[in-house]
Each structure stands twice: as structure tokens, then as C-alpha cells.
Design an enzyme around this catalytic site. Structure first.
Site, PDB file in Angstrom:
ATOM      1  N   MET A 141       0.742  -1.118  -0.105  1.00 12.03           N
ATOM      2  CA  MET A 141      -0.037   0.004   0.125  1.00 12.03           C
ATOM      3  C   MET A 141       0.796   1.413  -0.091  1.00 12.03           C
ATOM      4  O   MET A 141       1.745   1.300   0.820  1.00 12.03           O
ATOM      5  CB  MET A 141      -0.938   0.133   1.295  1.00 12.03           C
ATOM      6  CG  MET A 141      -1.987  -0.975   1.087  1.00 12.03           C
ATOM      7  SD  MET A 141      -3.591  -0.664   1.664  1.00 12.03           S
ATOM      8  CE  MET A 141      -3.949   0.773   0.478  1.00 12.03           C
ATOM      9  N   ASP A 179      -0.921  -0.262  -4.411  1.00  9.49           N
ATOM     10  CA  ASP A 179      -2.380   0.180  -4.130  1.00  9.49           C
ATOM     11  C   ASP A 179      -2.191   1.775  -3.436  1.00  9.49           C
ATOM     12  O   ASP A 179      -1.866   1.589  -2.182  1.00  9.49           O
ATOM     13  CB  ASP A 179      -3.145  -0.779  -3.363  1.00  9.49           C
ATOM     14  CG  ASP A 179      -4.586  -0.535  -3.463  1.00  9.49           C
ATOM     15  OD1 ASP A 179      -5.128   0.691  -3.948  1.00  9.49           O
ATOM     16  OD2 ASP A 179      -5.199  -1.245  -2.705  1.00  9.49           O
TER      17      ASP A 179
HETATM   18  C1  DX5 Z   1      -7.557   2.524  -0.459  1.00  8.91           C
HETATM   19  C2  DX5 Z   1      -7.848   1.328  -1.156  1.00  8.91           C
HETATM   20  C3  DX5 Z   1      -7.317   1.503  -2.621  1.00  8.91           C
HETATM   21  C4  DX5 Z   1      -8.232   2.871  -3.325  1.00  8.91           C
HETATM   22  C5  DX5 Z   1      -7.352   3.302  -4.468  1.00  8.91           C
HETATM   23  O1  DX5 Z   1      -7.695   2.081   1.181  1.00  8.91           O
HETATM   24  O2  DX5 Z   1      -7.304   0.223  -0.601  1.00  8.91           O
HETATM   25  O3  DX5 Z   1      -7.662   0.422  -3.476  1.00  8.91           O
HETATM   26  O4  DX5 Z   1      -9.468   2.343  -3.609  1.00  8.91           O
HETATM   27  O5  DX5 Z   1      -7.789   4.485  -4.782  1.00  8.91           O
HETATM   28  P1  DX5 Z   1      -6.904   5.655  -5.508  1.00  8.91           P
HETATM   29  O6  DX5 Z   1      -6.107   5.102  -6.803  1.00  8.91           O
HETATM   30  O7  DX5 Z   1      -7.601   6.699  -5.824  1.00  8.91           O
HETATM   31  O8  DX5 Z   1      -6.012   5.826  -4.314  1.00  8.91           O
HETATM   32 ZN    ZN Z   2      -7.286  -1.642  -2.169  1.00  4.81          ZN
END
Ligand code: DX5
Ligand code: ZN
Length: 231
Positions: A141, A179
Site C-alpha cells: 500500500m 495500491d
Molecule cells: C484504499 C484502497 C485503494 C483505493 C485506491 O484504502 O485500498 O484501493 O481505493 O484508490 P486511489 O487510486 O484513488 O488511491
Molecule cells: Zn485497495
């Protein structure tokens, strides 16, 4: 240069219009998305609440794209069967959410699904080393889990490179996903560090362009970065 094998753009439905998910799915299929990413949040492990297995099942009925389920929930073990039966293909849970990750991984395999482990930005890769050879996805992440539309944390890029090295060292074919805050600009550093699966929310679903255009821009950003890396 052609896109590397295994390169996947996975739109996150969290950024789509929840009242028109079928339309969002059609649009990203037309835009040649390689998978769909579904963010499950319980209001406990993360502050936000999204959806559960019923929605995954409804999405499953609308598409043949692989479903990458990102479980941001406390006690993931309790829900593995539900998400597996709903039609998830990869089930990734947070290392920080489980007292016995081995058991969760085993349960996911027993359901015939691909197990994955997700790491918050501050969780070091070393924390998942004991499980690295048992996963089909490492989900790094690059924002704090909970919300779409946040800014990419560049300080996480070295962890992506570390994960790439560790997976290659093991001869693992596991997907290395990134992500959070992926854009046509930030996809470059993540790709050069070795990620091959890119979750993208706001870069795809935006009032400024169509999802197809968003996906094309991301692909272009990836191409440019990888061409540069080869020169
Ligand atoms: C956040 C999620 C992500 C998010 C990605 O907690 O795990 O998958 O939806 O969205 P963006 O690309 O807009 O950061
Ligand atoms: Zn996610």
C-alpha cells in the site's frame, strides 16, 4: 516496447459510481483493464465502511475479469469462505489484521483461491518474510488504507523494490501489487521498482475523463517509464 508480461491495471470500484457499477465495469472492460480491485472495509480495521460479499457476488455475475479482493477487516479468517463463495479470485488480507496469518493463508488455499498479503505503508517487508513463499500476491500500500483519492507515498517505493528482489530470490511468480495514489506519473517509479499489478481508483474514475481514457493514460505513463528504464 510492448507491455511486460503480467502487467495489469486493476481499477478499484471504490472510486466508481456505486449506483452504476454495471456501467463502470463495462467501461473498464472496454478500456482493457486486466482485473477489478474490490476494497472491503469494516469500519474497524479502517475508519471507512464499504461493502461485503453480496456486492462481490453481484459484480461476479457481471464480468469475467479476475476479482482482486482487498480485505481491510478485523478477523479476516471469519469471512474467507464468504468472499471465496461470492466469487473472489485473489483474497488479500492485511498482515496487521491477523494473529495467525498462516491459518488465513491456508483457509484461502483450501477454498481454491489465490492468497495475498497486504502491507500498510509503515509495515516493513520483513514482517511478512515468513509468509512470502506462501502467497500469490504481495499488495504494497502506497497510501494509508481507508480512502481512495489520497496522494502516493514515494517513501514506500524502496519496499516495492525489496519485495521484487525477495520474490525473485525465491523464484516466486507472485503478483506484486501497488495500491494507492497510482497516477500516470506515480506508476513509473512503482513499475521500475518491480511492481506488475497496479490498482487505480481516482486515476480511472474521474469527472475529468472517461475510464477508458484514464486507463490509456496510465498505460502510457507505464510505457514511458519502462522505455526510460531500458535506455
Ligand atoms: C484504499 C484502497 C485503494 C483505493 C485506491 O484504502 O485500498 O484501493 O481505493 O484508490 P486511489 O487510486 O484513488 O488511491
Ligand atoms: Zn485497495
Amino acid at each position: 516496447m510492448s507491455l511486460s508480461p503480467g502487467f495489469v491495471l486493476a481499477p478499484s470500484l471504490l472510486s466508481a459510481d456505486f449506483a452504476d457499477l454495471a456501467g463502470a465495469i463495462r467501461a473498464v472492460e472496454e478500456g482493457e483493464a486486466g482485473a477489478l480491485h474490490l476494497d472491503v472495509m469494516d469500519g474497524h480495521f479502517v475508519p471507512n465502511i464499504t461493502f461485503g460479499p453480496a456486492l462481490v457476488k453481484a459484480v461476479r455475475a457481471r464480468t469475467r475479469l479476475p476479482l482482486d479482493i482487498h480485505l481491510m477487516i478485523t478477523d479476516p479468517l471469519r469471512y474467507i469462505r464468504d468472499f471465496a463463495q461470492a466469487g473472489g479470485d485473489t483474497l488479500a488480507f492485511h498482515l496487521e489484521s491477523s494473529s495467525d496469518p498462516h491459518q488465513v493463508l491456508e483457509r484461502i488455499r483450501a477454498e481454491g483461491k489465490r492468497p495475498g498479503i497486504a502491507l500498510r505503508p509503515k509495515t516493513p517487508l520483513s514482517a511478512m518474510e515468513p509468509f512470502l513463499s506462501d502467497v500469490d500476491e504481495v499488495l504494497v500500500m502506497t497510501v494509508e488504507p481507508g480512502f481512495s483519492g489520497q496522494l502516493f507515498h514515494p517513501e514506500v517505493v524502496p519496499k516495492i523494490a525489496q519485495a521484487r528482489k525477495a520474490l525473485d530470490g525465491l523464484g516466486s511468480q507472485a503478483t506484486l501489487s501497488v495500491d494507492g495514489g497510482v497516477t500516470p506519473e506515480t506508476i513509473g517509479p512503482a513499475a521500475r521498482a518491480g511492481a506488475n499489478f497496479f490498482v487505480c481508483g481516482n486515476a480511472v474514475f474521474s469527472p475529468d475523463h472517461s475510464p477508458q481514457e484514464g486507463l490509456a493514460r496510465l498505460r502510457e505513463g507505464y510505457r514511458k517509464a519502462m522505455d526510460g528504464a531500458l535506455r
